[in-house]
Design a protein around this motif. Sequence first.
Motif, PDB file in Angstrom:
ATOM      1  N   GLN A 523      -5.939 -14.579 -29.877  1.00  0.00           N
ATOM      2  CA  GLN A 523      -5.842 -13.665 -31.021  1.00  0.00           C
ATOM      3  C   GLN A 523      -4.412 -13.535 -31.577  1.00  0.00           C
ATOM      4  OE1 GLN A 523      -4.804 -10.387 -31.926  1.00  0.00           O
ATOM      5  NE2 GLN A 523      -5.811 -10.754 -33.890  1.00  0.00           N
ATOM      6  N   PRO A 524      -3.394 -13.259 -30.731  1.00  0.00           N
ATOM      7  CA  PRO A 524      -2.038 -13.113 -31.293  1.00  0.00           C
ATOM      8  C   PRO A 524      -1.302 -14.434 -31.557  1.00  0.00           C
ATOM      9  CG  PRO A 524      -2.131 -12.321 -28.994  1.00  0.00           C
ATOM     10  CD  PRO A 524      -3.422 -12.980 -29.284  1.00  0.00           C
ATOM     11  N   CYS A 525      -1.987 -15.561 -31.389  1.00  0.00           N
ATOM     12  CA  CYS A 525      -1.325 -16.876 -31.503  1.00  0.00           C
ATOM     13  C   CYS A 525      -0.705 -17.072 -32.883  1.00  0.00           C
ATOM     14  CB  CYS A 525      -2.369 -17.965 -31.252  1.00  0.00           C
ATOM     15  SG  CYS A 525      -1.759 -19.620 -31.542  1.00  0.00           S
ATOM     16  N   ILE A 526       0.529 -17.619 -32.880  1.00  0.00           N
ATOM     17  CA  ILE A 526       1.177 -17.896 -34.169  1.00  0.00           C
ATOM     18  C   ILE A 526       1.228 -19.406 -34.450  1.00  0.00           C
ATOM     19  CG2 ILE A 526       2.433 -15.728 -34.442  1.00  0.00           C
ATOM     20  CD1 ILE A 526       4.863 -17.022 -33.169  1.00  0.00           C
ATOM     21  N   GLU A 527       0.392 -20.142 -33.708  1.00  0.00           N
ATOM     22  CA  GLU A 527       0.141 -21.565 -33.993  1.00  0.00           C
ATOM     23  C   GLU A 527       1.405 -22.421 -33.958  1.00  0.00           C
ATOM     24  OE1 GLU A 527      -2.184 -21.378 -37.679  1.00  0.00           O
ATOM     25  OE2 GLU A 527      -3.166 -19.613 -36.834  1.00  0.00           O
ATOM     26  N   CYS A 528       2.267 -22.143 -32.977  1.00  0.00           N
ATOM     27  CA  CYS A 528       3.531 -22.881 -32.918  1.00  0.00           C
ATOM     28  C   CYS A 528       3.367 -24.257 -32.303  1.00  0.00           C
ATOM     29  CB  CYS A 528       4.572 -22.079 -32.152  1.00  0.00           C
ATOM     30  SG  CYS A 528       4.278 -22.017 -30.373  1.00  0.00           S
ATOM     31  N   GLY A 529       2.341 -24.440 -31.485  1.00  0.00           N
ATOM     32  CA  GLY A 529       2.115 -25.745 -30.863  1.00  0.00           C
ATOM     33  C   GLY A 529       2.702 -25.894 -29.464  1.00  0.00           C
ATOM     34  N   THR A 530       3.518 -24.943 -29.023  1.00  0.00           N
ATOM     35  CA  THR A 530       4.221 -25.088 -27.743  1.00  0.00           C
ATOM     36  C   THR A 530       3.273 -25.342 -26.564  1.00  0.00           C
ATOM     37  OG1 THR A 530       5.971 -23.653 -28.546  1.00  0.00           O
ATOM     38  CG2 THR A 530       5.831 -23.953 -26.155  1.00  0.00           C
ATOM     39  N   CYS A 531       2.205 -24.548 -26.481  1.00  0.00           N
ATOM     40  CA  CYS A 531       1.360 -24.673 -25.286  1.00  0.00           C
ATOM     41  C   CYS A 531       0.587 -25.981 -25.269  1.00  0.00           C
ATOM     42  CB  CYS A 531       0.444 -23.466 -25.141  1.00  0.00           C
ATOM     43  SG  CYS A 531      -0.731 -23.281 -26.482  1.00  0.00           S
ATOM     44  N   ALA A 532       0.508 -26.654 -26.419  1.00  0.00           N
ATOM     45  CA  ALA A 532      -0.141 -27.973 -26.417  1.00  0.00           C
ATOM     46  C   ALA A 532       0.668 -28.926 -25.550  1.00  0.00           C
ATOM     47  CB  ALA A 532      -0.243 -28.509 -27.839  1.00  0.00           C
ATOM     48  N   VAL A 533       1.972 -28.708 -25.490  1.00  0.00           N
ATOM     49  CA  VAL A 533       2.845 -29.584 -24.708  1.00  0.00           C
ATOM     50  C   VAL A 533       3.023 -29.063 -23.284  1.00  0.00           C
ATOM     51  CG1 VAL A 533       5.124 -30.700 -24.651  1.00  0.00           C
ATOM     52  CG2 VAL A 533       4.089 -30.115 -26.853  1.00  0.00           C
ATOM     53  N   VAL A 534       3.151 -27.755 -23.130  1.00  0.00           N
ATOM     54  CA  VAL A 534       3.533 -27.235 -21.813  1.00  0.00           C
ATOM     55  C   VAL A 534       2.363 -26.730 -20.965  1.00  0.00           C
ATOM     56  CG1 VAL A 534       5.807 -26.600 -22.719  1.00  0.00           C
ATOM     57  CG2 VAL A 534       4.026 -24.851 -22.553  1.00  0.00           C
ATOM     58  N   ALA A 535       1.153 -26.674 -21.533  1.00  0.00           N
ATOM     59  CA  ALA A 535       0.012 -26.246 -20.725  1.00  0.00           C
ATOM     60  C   ALA A 535      -1.098 -27.269 -20.889  1.00  0.00           C
ATOM     61  CB  ALA A 535      -0.468 -24.864 -21.177  1.00  0.00           C
ATOM     62  N   LYS A 536      -2.091 -27.201 -20.010  1.00  0.00           N
ATOM     63  CA  LYS A 536      -3.232 -28.130 -20.136  1.00  0.00           C
ATOM     64  C   LYS A 536      -4.270 -27.471 -21.039  1.00  0.00           C
ATOM     65  CE  LYS A 536      -3.021 -31.794 -17.117  1.00  0.00           C
ATOM     66  NZ  LYS A 536      -2.338 -31.616 -15.825  1.00  0.00           N
ATOM     67  N   THR A 537      -4.268 -27.860 -22.282  1.00  0.00           N
ATOM     68  CA  THR A 537      -5.167 -27.223 -23.249  1.00  0.00           C
ATOM     69  C   THR A 537      -5.898 -28.269 -24.075  1.00  0.00           C
ATOM     70  OG1 THR A 537      -3.524 -27.213 -25.021  1.00  0.00           O
ATOM     71  CG2 THR A 537      -3.584 -25.271 -23.590  1.00  0.00           C
ATOM     72  N   GLU A 538      -6.927 -27.779 -24.745  1.00  0.00           N
ATOM     73  CA  GLU A 538      -7.542 -28.556 -25.815  1.00  0.00           C
ATOM     74  C   GLU A 538      -7.083 -27.806 -27.053  1.00  0.00           C
ATOM     75  OE1 GLU A 538     -11.965 -28.710 -27.086  1.00  0.00           O
ATOM     76  OE2 GLU A 538     -11.768 -29.568 -25.066  1.00  0.00           O
ATOM     77  N   TRP A 539      -6.090 -28.351 -27.723  1.00  0.00           N
ATOM     78  CA  TRP A 539      -5.387 -27.593 -28.768  1.00  0.00           C
ATOM     79  C   TRP A 539      -5.844 -28.021 -30.158  1.00  0.00           C
ATOM     80  CZ3 TRP A 539      -2.589 -26.807 -33.048  1.00  0.00           C
ATOM     81  CH2 TRP A 539      -1.787 -25.667 -33.107  1.00  0.00           C
ATOM     82  N   ASN A 540      -6.311 -27.069 -30.923  1.00  0.00           N
ATOM     83  CA  ASN A 540      -6.679 -27.334 -32.317  1.00  0.00           C
ATOM     84  C   ASN A 540      -6.075 -26.267 -33.204  1.00  0.00           C
ATOM     85  OD1 ASN A 540      -8.685 -29.572 -32.261  1.00  0.00           O
ATOM     86  ND2 ASN A 540      -9.639 -28.182 -30.814  1.00  0.00           N
ATOM     87  N   ASN A 541      -5.891 -26.606 -34.460  1.00  0.00           N
ATOM     88  CA  ASN A 541      -5.540 -25.569 -35.423  1.00  0.00           C
ATOM     89  C   ASN A 541      -6.803 -24.767 -35.722  1.00  0.00           C
ATOM     90  OD1 ASN A 541      -2.710 -25.831 -36.256  1.00  0.00           O
ATOM     91  ND2 ASN A 541      -3.318 -27.904 -36.844  1.00  0.00           N
ATOM     92  N   PRO A 542      -6.660 -23.497 -36.076  1.00  0.00           N
ATOM     93  CA  PRO A 542      -7.849 -22.742 -36.480  1.00  0.00           C
ATOM     94  C   PRO A 542      -8.438 -23.366 -37.747  1.00  0.00           C
ATOM     95  CG  PRO A 542      -5.934 -21.290 -36.268  1.00  0.00           C
ATOM     96  CD  PRO A 542      -5.440 -22.692 -36.178  1.00  0.00           C
ATOM     97  N   ARG A 543      -9.715 -23.067 -38.016  1.00  0.00           N
ATOM     98  CA  ARG A 543     -10.293 -23.644 -39.235  1.00  0.00           C
ATOM     99  C   ARG A 543      -9.666 -22.999 -40.470  1.00  0.00           C
ATOM    100  NH1 ARG A 543     -15.169 -20.647 -40.976  1.00  0.00           N
ATOM    101  NH2 ARG A 543     -15.408 -18.971 -39.487  1.00  0.00           N
ATOM    102  N   GLY A 544      -9.968 -23.542 -41.624  1.00  0.00           N
ATOM    103  CA  GLY A 544      -9.312 -23.139 -42.869  1.00  0.00           C
ATOM    104  C   GLY A 544      -9.272 -21.635 -43.068  1.00  0.00           C
ATOM    105  N   ASN A 545      -8.149 -21.143 -43.562  1.00  0.00           N
ATOM    106  CA  ASN A 545      -7.934 -19.719 -43.875  1.00  0.00           C
ATOM    107  C   ASN A 545      -7.827 -18.816 -42.652  1.00  0.00           C
ATOM    108  OD1 ASN A 545      -8.053 -20.252 -46.577  1.00  0.00           O
ATOM    109  ND2 ASN A 545     -10.210 -19.712 -46.782  1.00  0.00           N
ATOM    110  N   LYS A 546      -8.176 -19.315 -41.470  1.00  0.00           N
ATOM    111  CA  LYS A 546      -8.189 -18.451 -40.285  1.00  0.00           C
ATOM    112  C   LYS A 546      -6.835 -18.472 -39.588  1.00  0.00           C
ATOM    113  CE  LYS A 546     -12.387 -17.075 -40.632  1.00  0.00           C
ATOM    114  NZ  LYS A 546     -12.666 -15.666 -40.891  1.00  0.00           N
ATOM    115  N   GLY A 547      -6.666 -17.502 -38.692  1.00  0.00           N
ATOM    116  CA  GLY A 547      -5.445 -17.456 -37.894  1.00  0.00           C
ATOM    117  C   GLY A 547      -4.345 -16.665 -38.564  1.00  0.00           C
ATOM    118  N   VAL A 548      -3.117 -16.962 -38.163  1.00  0.00           N
ATOM    119  CA  VAL A 548      -1.978 -16.177 -38.641  1.00  0.00           C
ATOM    120  C   VAL A 548      -1.636 -16.529 -40.093  1.00  0.00           C
ATOM    121  CG1 VAL A 548      -0.145 -17.796 -37.924  1.00  0.00           C
ATOM    122  CG2 VAL A 548       0.300 -15.324 -37.924  1.00  0.00           C
TER     123      VAL A 548
END
Lengths: 553, 297
Positions: A523-548
């Motif tokens: 919920q509070p994610c600001i979509e910086c991308g950091t955890c895609a590199v430093v954690a084991k995730t399946e990282w996607n951008n939110p769908r259109g218009n959604k997110g921060v």
Amino acid sequence: MHEYEHYEAIVVGAGPGGAAAAAVLAQNDIETIVLERGVEPGSKNVSGGLIYAEESSPYTMDDLFPEFRKFATERPITEYKLHNISGKKTATFDLKGLHESDTEWCDSVLRRKMDSWLAKEVQGMTQETGGGLLNGIRVNGVLRDENGKIEGVTCDEIDPITADVVIAADGVTSELARSSGLMNWERPEEWFQGVKVVVDLPKVDNIFGLEPDTGIAHLFSGDLFDGVRGGGFLYTNRESLSIGTVFHLDSIMEKEAETQELLNKLITHPLLGQWIDEEYCELEYSAKLVPDSKKAANPTPHLDRLLLVGDAGGQMQAQGPIIKGMNHAVTAGALASEAFVEMRERGSIDKTGERYELKLRQTGVMNKLRPPMYSVVKAIGENKVATAIVDGLITSPIGRGAIRVIGNKMEKLYNIPILSMAIPDTSTPYVTLPTVIGEELGTVIKSKNSVKPPGLAERISKLSYDTDIGKPHIKLIDNSYADSGGAVTACPVSAVGFGGGCYRVEEVEIDGKIEFRVSLDTQPCIECGTCAVVAKTEWNNPRGNKGVEFRHG
Amino acid sequence: MEADTRVMDNNSSDIDIVVLTKGVPDFREGKVSFDEHGHLERGKTPTVMNPNDRFALKAALQTKVRSGGKITVMSMGPPGYKEILQEAMNIYADDLYLLSDREMAAADTWATSITICTAIEKLDPKPDIIFAGFKTADGETGHTGPQTSWALQWPIITHVVSIDVNLDEKKITAKRLVQGDIKEVETVEVELPCFVIPDPEFEAEYPKASHRLRLQNLTEETRERAISYEETLTMWDHKELNLDPDYIGLDGSPTIVGRVDPIPKAPAEREATIINFKSKKEMEEVLGVMAPFAGED
Ligand SMILES: Cc1cc2nc3c(=O)[nH]c(=O)nc-3n(C[C@H](O)[C@H](O)[C@H](O)COP(=O)(O)OP(=O)(O)OC[C@H]3O[C@@H](n4cnc5c(N)ncnc54)[C@H](O)[C@@H]3O)c2cc1C
Ligand code: SF4
């Protein structure tokens, strides 16, 4: 077989790279559709940001958008200072020489304003080609033909689209770059993390002694960041300041640094007390990964009909303290389109990628992104032993003596562009050297700083979100502390002991033993991308218009 | 197969669409005004477009974006309704019609339907689809649409949540809520011309990039047009419609409003019994009532 809609060109992302690409395509009458996931271009974007127009560059922003400086920027940056800080002392170098070298102009910008202005221009231009710009559309991957070749894109909101060329200008979290295998998110050492705040300051002119057509950039390095490799910046806007930090991600991880606290160390540093006081008011907190082109720039940023430009291709140059990402995105975007125009005329659009690669080399862009000298420096200097020796030497009485003797000639050295391009990625240039310079050549800082920066909870609460309820855009694949625990400190909206962030550590009992487990709330994610590199995730951008949604950026 | 909207001419009038709209008192908090008896004060309450007409306009716009055509928005009411039409044009309209004069005033749904039906028959070319809003916020009768379609002898589809127009076969396929129930959806196919009443659950669908581009262009155009909307406005009175004043307006209205009740306060949904928590007996009774909801044990 499906019949998909076809456009001559698709541009994904309406940041500087996408805007430049679309402008060149439209000028050449190529039917172009631009797809942007934000509610408006700029709503997802973060820069420091100083945009440079380089004399040596084949394309600058105002070449493509003649009224850019009049409407889209904050103020020209005419002064550039680097502060070497050691405890209570600082030695300030005037880096105007470096700042002005190869520079036609340089303006401070706020991305929401800049990108939304560009979008209006791009909208008008591309509409005339039969295309246009669509907001709120998230491209989620490449579309492949029956032979597995890339022929278009797939999106969350609309049917797939095919094109003769797909220009991926979707920034540092590019899903096209990853799904095509051209980039990956595996090595923290290839990335920086940038964190920033926009601070309300209507009296910028008075406080900094500026005229409306002048501006100043202050850079900070030395011992104020707990030895984490990187530095801080303060740029003047029209009626606000951009204050931020950029650190090597591997260094953040190694030191387990809380990035928002590093930023606070800068904001509360006595040196900044001369400009900000207890009336300090943050308008926005934001962050984004930043590629280090020396390592991340893909020398062959294309596959089939897909071309990567800007951050999507890792084309973000750290030239000493100067951060050059936007300008290279513009150049690359324009060159990619130019390559397509030429190849289309010759009837061999399949060669567009190669042509683009050639242009990046011939125009010298690739050499700026991946300076040949850096590989030499890296080979000799980027190892622990060499760094220890150099750091030891600099901090020794001999080194200190030498720095005293060199004195203000140090400033001259710092102003040599070629040296700034090939700085080794070690503690020496970021921490050790500036600290010793501060100690040996510095004067005591007299100002006091009374600013109390807001906590994370307050920073998050000031942001706007349109949460995609029940559909988190990031999934934690491995919740072990060993694999994903680093995100708790590195995520700019998380912190150890803070319950309102994205990443948290929880103690769980497994077979009678207490273990640490990582949990994620996007919920509070600001979509910086950091955890895609430093954690084991399946990282996607939110769908259109959604997110921060950033209002300043 | 859907028409390729990308090669569609902007001015092509493949399909003629009419949207019926009406003004209603603005019932939103802070806008609406009641007298001490709880009766609506029409004079003090601003008039706005009937909120449900928005779905009719959106359905019409979706049809235009995906199949081309022209959208005419029509209303019957006092001259002040011009602004209601402007409001509609901000969503979308190619041209506007207002049926207005003294003789038409105080019409009930029957007289309104007769008037509108006559105006529609006068349109040239005749429409293929008419969209109307799902009951108005003031009368709440939901009669005008069905009565107009009856007068025109057209089929009507109500509670529509999605539509797809097939121009080649002159057919419309619609998904509708059965009995207005959200859980049961049926798909119906109707020949044009036809009358469509979208449900407030209606969602416009634009699955293609070209749809979105066209939607953007049309929205931009209509907002521009709405600034000087009077240039596209046609006013018709009863003479132009060749209507006998005895059959329209108040004189032509068989409905007699018996009484108007003040709008009642929403009833509480739960009943409460006050008990004394210190009394063991009363508490036991409460527990007895609650026990079945607490699961097995
Ligand atoms: C703190 C910080 C400070 C910086 N300082 C500077 C500086 O001073 N000077 C400088 O030149 N650079 C600076 N940079 C770097 C600079 O911001 C980037 O290099 C630059 O923005 C890259 O431009 P771009 O067009 O490639 O990508 P972006 O500007 O990131 O644009 C990408 C666009 O694509 C859209 N998008 C992303 N994914 C999708 C998708 N799946 N579908 C549709 N659309 C999508 C995004 O919404 C966005 O609009 C800084 C960065 C940070 C974080
Ligand atoms: S959850 Fe990941 S992407 Fe979101 S702010 Fe934190 S580190 Fe950045």
